[in-house]
Design a protein around this motif. Structure first.
Motif, PDB file in Angstrom:
ATOM      1  N   ARG A 218      87.846 -20.862 -35.141  1.00 45.02           N
ATOM      2  CA  ARG A 218      87.658 -19.553 -35.130  1.00 45.02           C
ATOM      3  C   ARG A 218      89.085 -18.826 -35.608  1.00 45.02           C
ATOM      4  NH1 ARG A 218      84.228 -20.729 -31.165  1.00 45.02           N
ATOM      5  NH2 ARG A 218      85.714 -20.295 -29.471  1.00 45.02           N
ATOM      6  N   VAL A 219      90.109 -19.168 -34.505  1.00 48.22           N
ATOM      7  CA  VAL A 219      91.162 -18.330 -34.717  1.00 48.22           C
ATOM      8  C   VAL A 219      91.846 -18.298 -36.128  1.00 48.22           C
ATOM      9  CG1 VAL A 219      93.530 -18.321 -33.938  1.00 48.22           C
ATOM     10  CG2 VAL A 219      91.817 -18.515 -32.170  1.00 48.22           C
ATOM     11  N   HIS A 220      91.775 -19.543 -36.774  1.00 43.43           N
ATOM     12  CA  HIS A 220      92.527 -19.729 -38.015  1.00 43.43           C
ATOM     13  C   HIS A 220      91.373 -19.753 -39.393  1.00 43.43           C
ATOM     14  CE1 HIS A 220      96.245 -20.947 -36.155  1.00 43.43           C
ATOM     15  NE2 HIS A 220      95.392 -21.676 -35.486  1.00 43.43           N
ATOM     16  N   ASP A 221      90.264 -19.378 -39.051  1.00 40.39           N
ATOM     17  CA  ASP A 221      89.039 -19.136 -39.784  1.00 40.39           C
ATOM     18  C   ASP A 221      89.254 -20.334 -40.768  1.00 40.39           C
ATOM     19  OD1 ASP A 221      87.118 -17.692 -41.283  1.00 40.39           O
ATOM     20  OD2 ASP A 221      88.448 -16.635 -42.568  1.00 40.39           O
ATOM     21  N   MET A 222      88.931 -21.390 -40.126  1.00 36.65           N
ATOM     22  CA  MET A 222      89.002 -22.627 -41.082  1.00 36.65           C
ATOM     23  C   MET A 222      87.732 -23.386 -41.025  1.00 36.65           C
ATOM     24  SD  MET A 222      91.528 -25.932 -40.505  1.00 36.65           S
ATOM     25  CE  MET A 222      93.045 -25.278 -40.966  1.00 36.65           C
ATOM     26  N   PRO A 223      87.251 -23.707 -42.048  1.00 35.52           N
ATOM     27  CA  PRO A 223      85.985 -24.522 -42.312  1.00 35.52           C
ATOM     28  C   PRO A 223      86.129 -25.924 -41.530  1.00 35.52           C
ATOM     29  CG  PRO A 223      86.718 -23.954 -44.342  1.00 35.52           C
ATOM     30  CD  PRO A 223      87.870 -23.816 -43.446  1.00 35.52           C
ATOM     31  N   PRO A 224      85.049 -26.274 -40.985  1.00 33.86           N
ATOM     32  CA  PRO A 224      85.088 -27.561 -40.265  1.00 33.86           C
ATOM     33  C   PRO A 224      85.547 -28.703 -40.940  1.00 33.86           C
ATOM     34  CG  PRO A 224      83.079 -26.638 -39.722  1.00 33.86           C
ATOM     35  CD  PRO A 224      83.807 -25.682 -40.637  1.00 33.86           C
ATOM     36  N   THR A 225      84.972 -28.861 -42.299  1.00 35.75           N
ATOM     37  CA  THR A 225      85.327 -29.816 -43.142  1.00 35.75           C
ATOM     38  C   THR A 225      86.769 -29.968 -43.404  1.00 35.75           C
ATOM     39  OG1 THR A 225      84.393 -28.685 -44.916  1.00 35.75           O
ATOM     40  CG2 THR A 225      82.938 -30.181 -44.009  1.00 35.75           C
ATOM     41  N   LYS A 226      87.371 -28.923 -43.733  1.00 34.37           N
ATOM     42  CA  LYS A 226      88.752 -28.798 -43.909  1.00 34.37           C
ATOM     43  C   LYS A 226      89.640 -29.333 -42.942  1.00 34.37           C
ATOM     44  CE  LYS A 226      92.451 -25.659 -45.497  1.00 34.37           C
ATOM     45  NZ  LYS A 226      92.787 -24.493 -46.126  1.00 34.37           N
ATOM     46  N   PHE A 227      89.111 -28.905 -41.689  1.00 35.19           N
ATOM     47  CA  PHE A 227      90.069 -29.363 -40.393  1.00 35.19           C
ATOM     48  C   PHE A 227      89.950 -30.718 -40.337  1.00 35.19           C
ATOM     49  CE2 PHE A 227      90.063 -30.480 -36.112  1.00 35.19           C
ATOM     50  CZ  PHE A 227      91.185 -30.098 -35.699  1.00 35.19           C
ATOM     51  N   GLY A 228      88.618 -31.304 -40.652  1.00 35.04           N
ATOM     52  CA  GLY A 228      88.413 -32.804 -40.381  1.00 35.04           C
ATOM     53  C   GLY A 228      89.282 -33.544 -41.438  1.00 35.04           C
TER      54      GLY A 228
ATOM     55  N   LEU B 140      92.026 -32.501 -42.976  1.00 27.07           N
ATOM     56  CA  LEU B 140      93.475 -32.397 -42.611  1.00 27.07           C
ATOM     57  C   LEU B 140      93.825 -32.949 -41.451  1.00 27.07           C
ATOM     58  CD1 LEU B 140      94.082 -28.529 -43.496  1.00 27.07           C
ATOM     59  CD2 LEU B 140      94.862 -30.488 -44.757  1.00 27.07           C
ATOM     60  N   ALA B 141      93.235 -32.799 -40.201  1.00 25.68           N
ATOM     61  CA  ALA B 141      93.407 -33.761 -38.943  1.00 25.68           C
ATOM     62  C   ALA B 141      93.042 -34.986 -38.415  1.00 25.68           C
ATOM     63  CB  ALA B 141      92.883 -32.640 -37.875  1.00 25.68           C
ATOM     64  N   ALA B 142      92.022 -35.462 -39.239  1.00 25.80           N
ATOM     65  CA  ALA B 142      91.577 -36.965 -39.037  1.00 25.80           C
ATOM     66  C   ALA B 142      91.201 -37.671 -40.403  1.00 25.80           C
ATOM     67  CB  ALA B 142      90.326 -36.624 -38.020  1.00 25.80           C
ATOM     68  N   TYR B 143      91.374 -36.886 -41.494  1.00 26.45           N
ATOM     69  CA  TYR B 143      91.035 -37.590 -42.725  1.00 26.45           C
ATOM     70  C   TYR B 143      89.847 -38.081 -42.710  1.00 26.45           C
ATOM     71  CZ  TYR B 143      96.146 -38.079 -42.287  1.00 26.45           C
ATOM     72  OH  TYR B 143      97.604 -37.850 -42.020  1.00 26.45           O
ATOM     73  N   ASP B 144      88.767 -37.280 -42.308  1.00 26.83           N
ATOM     74  CA  ASP B 144      87.432 -37.441 -42.114  1.00 26.83           C
ATOM     75  C   ASP B 144      86.898 -35.986 -42.236  1.00 26.83           C
ATOM     76  OD1 ASP B 144      84.716 -37.952 -41.644  1.00 26.83           O
ATOM     77  OD2 ASP B 144      85.193 -38.657 -39.808  1.00 26.83           O
ATOM     78  N   PRO B 145      86.295 -35.557 -43.284  1.00 21.42           N
ATOM     79  CA  PRO B 145      85.495 -34.246 -43.430  1.00 21.42           C
ATOM     80  C   PRO B 145      84.450 -34.053 -42.567  1.00 21.42           C
ATOM     81  CG  PRO B 145      85.305 -35.509 -45.350  1.00 21.42           C
ATOM     82  CD  PRO B 145      85.951 -36.436 -44.557  1.00 21.42           C
TER      83      PRO B 145
ATOM     84  N   PHE C 135      84.243 -35.122 -39.118  1.00 21.56           N
ATOM     85  CA  PHE C 135      85.013 -35.205 -37.928  1.00 21.56           C
ATOM     86  C   PHE C 135      84.236 -34.386 -37.095  1.00 21.56           C
ATOM     87  CE2 PHE C 135      87.956 -34.674 -34.523  1.00 21.56           C
ATOM     88  CZ  PHE C 135      87.977 -35.890 -34.156  1.00 21.56           C
ATOM     89  N   VAL C 136      84.475 -33.069 -37.231  1.00 21.55           N
ATOM     90  CA  VAL C 136      83.880 -32.029 -36.356  1.00 21.55           C
ATOM     91  C   VAL C 136      82.342 -32.141 -36.448  1.00 21.55           C
ATOM     92  CG1 VAL C 136      83.536 -29.541 -36.002  1.00 21.55           C
ATOM     93  CG2 VAL C 136      85.845 -30.444 -37.046  1.00 21.55           C
ATOM     94  N   LEU C 137      81.564 -32.181 -37.139  1.00 19.22           N
ATOM     95  CA  LEU C 137      80.054 -32.409 -37.349  1.00 19.22           C
ATOM     96  C   LEU C 137      79.793 -33.627 -36.140  1.00 19.22           C
ATOM     97  CD1 LEU C 137      77.299 -31.732 -38.152  1.00 19.22           C
ATOM     98  CD2 LEU C 137      77.596 -33.107 -39.934  1.00 19.22           C
ATOM     99  N   ASP C 138      80.501 -34.612 -36.530  1.00 20.57           N
ATOM    100  CA  ASP C 138      80.209 -35.944 -35.724  1.00 20.57           C
ATOM    101  C   ASP C 138      80.449 -35.444 -34.052  1.00 20.57           C
ATOM    102  OD1 ASP C 138      79.578 -37.453 -37.735  1.00 20.57           O
ATOM    103  OD2 ASP C 138      81.314 -38.424 -37.934  1.00 20.57           O
ATOM    104  N   LEU C 139      81.755 -34.828 -33.726  1.00 17.30           N
ATOM    105  CA  LEU C 139      81.906 -34.406 -32.560  1.00 17.30           C
ATOM    106  C   LEU C 139      80.662 -33.542 -31.807  1.00 17.30           C
ATOM    107  CD1 LEU C 139      85.678 -33.559 -32.520  1.00 17.30           C
ATOM    108  CD2 LEU C 139      84.569 -35.550 -31.647  1.00 17.30           C
ATOM    109  N   ARG C 140      80.235 -32.454 -32.981  1.00 20.38           N
ATOM    110  CA  ARG C 140      79.157 -31.457 -32.408  1.00 20.38           C
ATOM    111  C   ARG C 140      77.939 -32.554 -32.100  1.00 20.38           C
ATOM    112  NH1 ARG C 140      80.039 -27.098 -37.225  1.00 20.38           N
ATOM    113  NH2 ARG C 140      81.709 -26.146 -36.147  1.00 20.38           N
ATOM    114  N   MET C 141      77.579 -33.772 -32.797  1.00 25.24           N
ATOM    115  CA  MET C 141      76.628 -34.538 -32.705  1.00 25.24           C
ATOM    116  C   MET C 141      76.858 -35.375 -31.272  1.00 25.24           C
ATOM    117  SD  MET C 141      74.508 -33.400 -34.820  1.00 25.24           S
ATOM    118  CE  MET C 141      73.380 -34.697 -34.783  1.00 25.24           C
ATOM    119  N   GLY C 142      78.119 -35.464 -30.680  1.00 24.65           N
ATOM    120  CA  GLY C 142      78.157 -36.155 -29.502  1.00 24.65           C
ATOM    121  C   GLY C 142      79.330 -37.334 -29.732  1.00 24.65           C
ATOM    122  N   ARG C 143      79.928 -37.322 -30.956  1.00 29.23           N
ATOM    123  CA  ARG C 143      80.995 -38.498 -31.044  1.00 29.23           C
ATOM    124  C   ARG C 143      82.104 -38.255 -30.141  1.00 29.23           C
ATOM    125  NH1 ARG C 143      84.435 -39.089 -36.633  1.00 29.23           N
ATOM    126  NH2 ARG C 143      85.918 -40.481 -35.830  1.00 29.23           N
TER     127      ARG C 143
END
Length: 70
Positions: free
Chosen positions: A11-21, A23-28, A30-38
């Motif tokens: 929210r703060v950086h107005d970044m899409p979750p796939t871009k974050f994934g 850049l941060a985890a080399y997995d687009p 990643f955030v969706l998987d965390l949201r699903m309980g990973r």
């Protein structure tokens, strides 16, 4: 929890979750998987938190440079 920190970061950086994934985890997904309980391993969580801290530090430096230029 890691996902709460990531959601706030997005929210703060107005970044899409796939871009974050990518850049941060080399997995687009990643955030969706965390949201699903990973649950990431401790090492992965530390790397993600380090990415967010470094990104915010870099953003802080660039905004300070912009203030000095003006």
């Amino acid at each position: 929890m890691l996902i709460r920190s990531i959601e706030q970061f997005l929210r703060v950086h107005d970044m899409p979750p796939t871009k974050f994934g990518r850049l941060a985890a080399y997995d687009p997904r990643f955030v969706l998987d965390l949201r699903m309980g990973r649950e990431p391993r401790g090492q992965t969580e530390a790397r993600i938190r380090g990415f967010m801290s470094g990104f915010e530090a870099a953003c802080g430096e660039s905004s300070r440079e912009t203030l000095h230029v003006q």
